[in-house]
Scaffold this active site. Structure first.
Site, PDB file in Angstrom:
ATOM      1  N   TYR A  54      47.855 -55.045 -21.296  1.00 36.08           N
ATOM      2  CA  TYR A  54      47.720 -55.115 -19.846  1.00 36.08           C
ATOM      3  C   TYR A  54      48.427 -56.351 -19.309  1.00 36.08           C
ATOM      4  O   TYR A  54      48.622 -57.333 -20.017  1.00 36.08           O
ATOM      5  CB  TYR A  54      46.252 -55.088 -19.401  1.00 36.08           C
ATOM      6  CG  TYR A  54      45.337 -56.075 -20.085  1.00 36.08           C
ATOM      7  CD1 TYR A  54      45.142 -57.349 -19.569  1.00 36.08           C
ATOM      8  CD2 TYR A  54      44.655 -55.730 -21.251  1.00 36.08           C
ATOM      9  CE1 TYR A  54      44.286 -58.248 -20.182  1.00 36.08           C
ATOM     10  CE2 TYR A  54      43.809 -56.632 -21.878  1.00 36.08           C
ATOM     11  CZ  TYR A  54      43.628 -57.886 -21.343  1.00 36.08           C
ATOM     12  OH  TYR A  54      42.790 -58.777 -21.962  1.00 36.08           O
ATOM     13  N   TYR A  92      48.320 -58.983 -16.085  1.00 33.17           N
ATOM     14  CA  TYR A  92      47.611 -59.500 -14.921  1.00 33.17           C
ATOM     15  C   TYR A  92      48.568 -59.599 -13.730  1.00 33.17           C
ATOM     16  O   TYR A  92      49.791 -59.697 -13.901  1.00 33.17           O
ATOM     17  CB  TYR A  92      47.019 -60.885 -15.221  1.00 33.17           C
ATOM     18  CG  TYR A  92      45.810 -60.867 -16.124  1.00 33.17           C
ATOM     19  CD1 TYR A  92      44.601 -60.360 -15.682  1.00 33.17           C
ATOM     20  CD2 TYR A  92      45.882 -61.365 -17.419  1.00 33.17           C
ATOM     21  CE1 TYR A  92      43.482 -60.352 -16.503  1.00 33.17           C
ATOM     22  CE2 TYR A  92      44.772 -61.371 -18.245  1.00 33.17           C
ATOM     23  CZ  TYR A  92      43.577 -60.856 -17.785  1.00 33.17           C
ATOM     24  OH  TYR A  92      42.474 -60.846 -18.603  1.00 33.17           O
ATOM     25  N   TYR A 134      48.722 -59.528 -21.931  1.00 39.65           N
ATOM     26  CA  TYR A 134      47.774 -59.646 -23.035  1.00 39.65           C
ATOM     27  C   TYR A 134      47.706 -58.319 -23.791  1.00 39.65           C
ATOM     28  O   TYR A 134      47.891 -57.248 -23.222  1.00 39.65           O
ATOM     29  CB  TYR A 134      46.358 -59.962 -22.515  1.00 39.65           C
ATOM     30  CG  TYR A 134      46.127 -61.410 -22.171  1.00 39.65           C
ATOM     31  CD1 TYR A 134      46.893 -62.075 -21.221  1.00 39.65           C
ATOM     32  CD2 TYR A 134      45.117 -62.130 -22.782  1.00 39.65           C
ATOM     33  CE1 TYR A 134      46.673 -63.410 -20.908  1.00 39.65           C
ATOM     34  CE2 TYR A 134      44.877 -63.457 -22.470  1.00 39.65           C
ATOM     35  CZ  TYR A 134      45.664 -64.091 -21.527  1.00 39.65           C
ATOM     36  OH  TYR A 134      45.438 -65.409 -21.225  1.00 39.65           O
ATOM     37  N   ARG A 152      49.370 -67.251 -28.694  1.00 39.83           N
ATOM     38  CA  ARG A 152      48.049 -67.372 -29.309  1.00 39.83           C
ATOM     39  C   ARG A 152      47.602 -65.989 -29.781  1.00 39.83           C
ATOM     40  O   ARG A 152      47.854 -64.988 -29.132  1.00 39.83           O
ATOM     41  CB  ARG A 152      47.092 -67.926 -28.257  1.00 39.83           C
ATOM     42  CG  ARG A 152      45.649 -67.997 -28.652  1.00 39.83           C
ATOM     43  CD  ARG A 152      44.846 -68.642 -27.500  1.00 39.83           C
ATOM     44  NE  ARG A 152      43.436 -68.542 -27.711  1.00 39.83           N
ATOM     45  CZ  ARG A 152      42.746 -69.261 -28.601  1.00 39.83           C
ATOM     46  NH1 ARG A 152      43.368 -70.146 -29.355  1.00 39.83           N
ATOM     47  NH2 ARG A 152      41.457 -69.109 -28.737  1.00 39.83           N
ATOM     48  N   GLU A 182      35.038 -68.732 -26.800  1.00 40.50           N
ATOM     49  CA  GLU A 182      35.894 -69.072 -27.929  1.00 40.50           C
ATOM     50  C   GLU A 182      35.545 -70.455 -28.490  1.00 40.50           C
ATOM     51  O   GLU A 182      34.947 -71.266 -27.784  1.00 40.50           O
ATOM     52  CB  GLU A 182      37.363 -69.088 -27.475  1.00 40.50           C
ATOM     53  CG  GLU A 182      37.819 -67.770 -26.928  1.00 40.50           C
ATOM     54  CD  GLU A 182      39.210 -67.835 -26.309  1.00 40.50           C
ATOM     55  OE1 GLU A 182      39.780 -68.941 -26.184  1.00 40.50           O
ATOM     56  OE2 GLU A 182      39.719 -66.763 -25.954  1.00 40.50           O
TER      57      GLU A 182
END
Length: 178
Positions: free
Chosen positions: A18, A20, A26, A48, A71
């Protein structure tokens, strides 16, 4: 993938890409009812990637799902998936240190948990950078639950395009070897 999402089981095992509204891309996988994997392809922490992140995954109403986790960096994430509409709303709560030193997090987190925890203690965590964004889901794949091939290597330039074009996974949702 064409399917109507109605139950939690419909959602679990789904692999998403997806983007943003701010342009960050991401890749995210609902590995099972308590674990997610993801790779970040765009934005301040692009590069990351994380596997086996514990998460709270629930169905709010048929076809709408909420996923939330914290996280080791101290970053909190809350995602609302509406896959039947190919939409998502996410809010990421970045600690001050991640905003100031994002490069520390741009790695395979699982091999650097000590560094994430050390940085969380060493640098400021507040005020948090709150990033609330809508996203368009550009890919959905039925990977099945607990598929270790979905997020199994660092992101590379063009990876999301390779996945969307069918050049990354075979018909059994296993990684095509390069």
């Amino acid at each position: 993938m064409t399917k109507e999402f109605k139950t939690l089981d419909d959602f679990l095992g789904t692999h998403f890409i997806y983007t943003y509204d701010n342009g960050w891309e991401y890749e995210w996988y609902a590995k099972n009812d308590h674990t997610v994997d993801y790779r970040i392809h765009g934005g301040m922490v692009a590069g990351r990637w994380v596997t086996d992140q514990a998460a709270n995954i629930v169905m709010l109403v048929p076809g709408i799902y909420k996923v939330a986790w914290t996280e080791p960096t101290g970053t909190d994430v809350a995602l609302d998936f509406v896959p039947n509409e190919k939409k998502l709303n996410g809010t990421i709560f970045f600690p001050k240190w991640v905003e100031e030193y994002p490069e520390i997090t741009v790695t395979y987190q699982n091999e650097h948990i000590d560094l994430m925890e050390e940085s969380r203690e060493k640098y400021d965590t507040y005020p948090k950078l709150v990033v609330p964004e809508f996203a368009n889901i550009t890919y959905m794949g039925d990977a099945g639950q607990d598929n270790e091939d979905v997020i199994s290597e660092a992101p590379y330039a063009g990876m999301p395009d390779d996945i969307r074009a069918g050049k990354y996974f075979d018909s059994n949702y296993k990684r095509i070897k390069k």
